[in-house]
Design a protein around this motif. Structure first.
Motif, PDB file in Angstrom:
ATOM      1  N   GLU A  47      80.616  48.239  -8.562  1.00 21.90           N
ATOM      2  CA  GLU A  47      81.079  49.580  -8.204  1.00 21.90           C
ATOM      3  C   GLU A  47      80.053  50.632  -8.621  1.00 21.90           C
ATOM      4  O   GLU A  47      79.815  51.605  -7.889  1.00 21.90           O
ATOM      5  N   TRP A  51      78.024  53.233  -6.237  1.00 24.59           N
ATOM      6  CA  TRP A  51      78.001  54.658  -6.572  1.00 24.59           C
ATOM      7  C   TRP A  51      76.551  55.163  -6.614  1.00 24.59           C
ATOM      8  O   TRP A  51      76.241  56.209  -6.069  1.00 24.59           O
ATOM      9  N   GLU A  55      75.143  58.189  -4.419  1.00 27.97           N
ATOM     10  CA  GLU A  55      74.839  59.433  -5.119  1.00 27.97           C
ATOM     11  C   GLU A  55      73.352  59.652  -5.395  1.00 27.97           C
ATOM     12  O   GLU A  55      72.917  60.770  -5.570  1.00 27.97           O
TER      13      GLU A  55
END
Length: 60
Positions: A47, A51, A55
């Motif tokens: 995860e 991310w 990002e």
């Protein structure tokens, strides 16, 4: 490191090259995927990697 294993704040800080305090202070603000397990923050590597891809895209 097993991709689905839950990491501690210290392990994530080492993985990201940050201090544990940075993780505690910024995980909510930045939307880092986390969960509480027994009152402690934990992070799933898969995860966190997703991310990061969203990002912090790699520059050309």
């Amino acid at each position: 490191m097993h991709h689905n294993r839950l990491m501690t704040v210290d392990e994530l800080a080492e993985y990201l090259g940050k201090k544990p305090a940075w993780i505690y202070n910024n995980h909510r603000i930045l939307g880092l995927p986390s969960r509480k397990v027994g009152g402690s923050l934990r992070f799933r590597l898969s995860e966190v990697d997703r991310w990061l891809d969203r990002e912090c895209p790699a520059s050309a």
